[in-house]
Design a protein around this motif. Structure first.
Motif, PDB file in Angstrom:
ATOM      1  N   ASP A   1       0.752  -1.235  -0.041  1.00 23.65           N
ATOM      2  CA  ASP A   1      -0.036   0.070   0.101  1.00 23.65           C
ATOM      3  C   ASP A   1       0.976   1.207  -0.070  1.00 23.65           C
ATOM      4  O   ASP A   1       0.402   2.230  -0.469  1.00 23.65           O
ATOM      5  CB  ASP A   1      -1.035   0.014   1.273  1.00 23.65           C
ATOM      6  CG  ASP A   1      -2.008  -0.960   1.214  1.00 23.65           C
ATOM      7  OD1 ASP A   1      -2.261  -1.495   0.116  1.00 23.65           O
ATOM      8  OD2 ASP A   1      -2.665  -1.374   2.183  1.00 23.65           O
ATOM      9  N   ASN A   2       2.026   1.195   0.706  1.00 25.88           N
ATOM     10  CA  ASN A   2       3.018   2.309   0.680  1.00 25.88           C
ATOM     11  C   ASN A   2       3.664   2.357  -0.548  1.00 25.88           C
ATOM     12  O   ASN A   2       4.411   3.536  -0.778  1.00 25.88           O
ATOM     13  CB  ASN A   2       3.843   2.172   1.964  1.00 25.88           C
ATOM     14  CG  ASN A   2       3.001   2.390   3.404  1.00 25.88           C
ATOM     15  OD1 ASN A   2       2.050   3.085   3.318  1.00 25.88           O
ATOM     16  ND2 ASN A   2       3.527   2.159   4.306  1.00 25.88           N
ATOM     17  N   GLY A   3       3.916   1.457  -1.412  1.00 28.27           N
ATOM     18  CA  GLY A   3       4.721   1.289  -2.314  1.00 28.27           C
ATOM     19  C   GLY A   3       6.055   1.246  -2.070  1.00 28.27           C
ATOM     20  O   GLY A   3       7.025   1.407  -3.044  1.00 28.27           O
ATOM     21  N   THR A   4       6.434   0.550  -1.105  1.00 29.16           N
ATOM     22  CA  THR A   4       7.837   0.312  -0.453  1.00 29.16           C
ATOM     23  C   THR A   4       8.190  -1.263  -0.844  1.00 29.16           C
ATOM     24  O   THR A   4       9.162  -1.499  -0.559  1.00 29.16           O
ATOM     25  CB  THR A   4       8.003   0.741   1.004  1.00 29.16           C
ATOM     26  OG1 THR A   4       6.994   0.032   1.745  1.00 29.16           O
ATOM     27  CG2 THR A   4       7.904   2.733   1.080  1.00 29.16           C
ATOM     28  N   TYR A   5       7.178  -2.015  -1.137  1.00 24.47           N
ATOM     29  CA  TYR A   5       7.341  -3.404  -1.357  1.00 24.47           C
ATOM     30  C   TYR A   5       8.168  -3.399  -2.650  1.00 24.47           C
ATOM     31  O   TYR A   5       7.768  -3.212  -3.608  1.00 24.47           O
ATOM     32  CB  TYR A   5       6.150  -4.104  -1.356  1.00 24.47           C
ATOM     33  CG  TYR A   5       6.466  -5.591  -1.325  1.00 24.47           C
ATOM     34  CD1 TYR A   5       6.701  -6.440  -0.185  1.00 24.47           C
ATOM     35  CD2 TYR A   5       6.147  -6.512  -2.381  1.00 24.47           C
ATOM     36  CE1 TYR A   5       6.930  -7.684  -0.203  1.00 24.47           C
ATOM     37  CE2 TYR A   5       6.438  -7.607  -2.535  1.00 24.47           C
ATOM     38  CZ  TYR A   5       6.972  -8.516  -1.328  1.00 24.47           C
ATOM     39  OH  TYR A   5       6.673  -9.767  -1.521  1.00 24.47           O
ATOM     40  N   SER A   6       9.348  -4.261  -2.545  1.00 20.95           N
ATOM     41  CA  SER A   6       9.979  -4.533  -3.642  1.00 20.95           C
ATOM     42  C   SER A   6      10.463  -6.210  -3.762  1.00 20.95           C
ATOM     43  O   SER A   6      10.616  -6.658  -2.666  1.00 20.95           O
ATOM     44  CB  SER A   6      11.659  -3.683  -3.776  1.00 20.95           C
ATOM     45  OG  SER A   6      12.381  -4.281  -2.669  1.00 20.95           O
ATOM     46  N   VAL A   7      10.463  -6.551  -4.722  1.00 21.57           N
ATOM     47  CA  VAL A   7      10.975  -8.102  -4.973  1.00 21.57           C
ATOM     48  C   VAL A   7      12.211  -8.110  -5.740  1.00 21.57           C
ATOM     49  O   VAL A   7      12.705  -7.465  -6.624  1.00 21.57           O
ATOM     50  CB  VAL A   7       9.864  -8.798  -5.748  1.00 21.57           C
ATOM     51  CG1 VAL A   7      10.199 -10.126  -6.108  1.00 21.57           C
ATOM     52  CG2 VAL A   7       8.462  -8.709  -5.226  1.00 21.57           C
ATOM     53  N   ASP A   8      13.173  -8.958  -5.023  1.00 19.89           N
ATOM     54  CA  ASP A   8      14.604  -9.135  -5.876  1.00 19.89           C
ATOM     55  C   ASP A   8      14.281 -10.343  -6.695  1.00 19.89           C
ATOM     56  O   ASP A   8      14.077 -11.301  -6.538  1.00 19.89           O
ATOM     57  CB  ASP A   8      15.394  -9.562  -4.721  1.00 19.89           C
ATOM     58  CG  ASP A   8      16.951  -9.931  -5.210  1.00 19.89           C
ATOM     59  OD1 ASP A   8      17.125  -9.387  -6.419  1.00 19.89           O
ATOM     60  OD2 ASP A   8      17.813 -10.887  -4.565  1.00 19.89           O
ATOM     61  N   GLU A   9      14.388  -9.504  -8.141  1.00 23.47           N
ATOM     62  CA  GLU A   9      13.972 -10.628  -9.104  1.00 23.47           C
ATOM     63  C   GLU A   9      14.866 -11.684  -9.377  1.00 23.47           C
ATOM     64  O   GLU A   9      14.511 -12.792  -9.793  1.00 23.47           O
ATOM     65  CB  GLU A   9      14.215  -9.661 -10.430  1.00 23.47           C
ATOM     66  CG  GLU A   9      13.037  -8.495 -10.736  1.00 23.47           C
ATOM     67  CD  GLU A   9      13.463  -7.223 -10.210  1.00 23.47           C
ATOM     68  OE1 GLU A   9      14.769  -7.203  -9.651  1.00 23.47           O
ATOM     69  OE2 GLU A   9      12.839  -6.408  -9.752  1.00 23.47           O
ATOM     70  N   GLU A  10      16.346 -11.347  -9.218  1.00 19.28           N
ATOM     71  CA  GLU A  10      17.121 -12.798  -9.329  1.00 19.28           C
ATOM     72  C   GLU A  10      16.931 -13.666  -8.082  1.00 19.28           C
ATOM     73  O   GLU A  10      16.859 -14.767  -8.658  1.00 19.28           O
ATOM     74  CB  GLU A  10      18.533 -12.175  -9.321  1.00 19.28           C
ATOM     75  CG  GLU A  10      19.006 -11.366 -10.396  1.00 19.28           C
ATOM     76  CD  GLU A  10      20.365 -10.828 -10.316  1.00 19.28           C
ATOM     77  OE1 GLU A  10      21.248 -11.490  -9.442  1.00 19.28           O
ATOM     78  OE2 GLU A  10      20.918  -9.801 -10.769  1.00 19.28           O
ATOM     79  N   SER A  11      16.651 -13.213  -7.087  1.00 26.33           N
ATOM     80  CA  SER A  11      16.286 -14.240  -6.077  1.00 26.33           C
ATOM     81  C   SER A  11      15.042 -15.221  -6.450  1.00 26.33           C
ATOM     82  O   SER A  11      14.877 -16.204  -6.176  1.00 26.33           O
ATOM     83  CB  SER A  11      16.251 -13.795  -4.674  1.00 26.33           C
ATOM     84  OG  SER A  11      15.613 -14.471  -3.886  1.00 26.33           O
TER      85      SER A  11
END
Length: 92
Positions: free
Chosen positions: A68-78
């Protein structure tokens, strides 16, 4: 020939026959069910699972807040490596 004697015998026969059917009706048995202790344990476990929440809010709430805050990120390589290993191991 005496018809009266036959009638009397018939009356006695019908009386005994009726008495048997009444006795048979009174002697009926009821069905019974007995559940083993293992069955009771399974029933208790099922009730506990049904009472538990489907979603673990303690795990999902921080992720939802980050999205919701826009701070969630996913490590694409992992993520790609985990996905590859999962499907590669299943194909073996």
């Amino acid at each position: 020939m005496r018809i009266e004697a036959y009638t009397q015998v018939q009356q006695i026969y019908n009386t005994r026959k009726a008495a048997k059917t009444e006795t048979a009706k009174k002697a009926s048995f009821a069905d019974q069910v007995q559940i083993s202790s293992k069955g009771k344990d399974i029933q208790t476990a099922k009730q506990a699972v049904n009472a538990a929440a489907d979603i673990r809010e303690d795990v999902t709430a921080p992720i939802k807040t980050a999205i919701d805050n826009g701070t969630y990120s996913v490590d694409e390589e992992s993520f790609a490596a985990k996905l590859y290993h999962k499907y590669y191991n299943e194909m073996r």
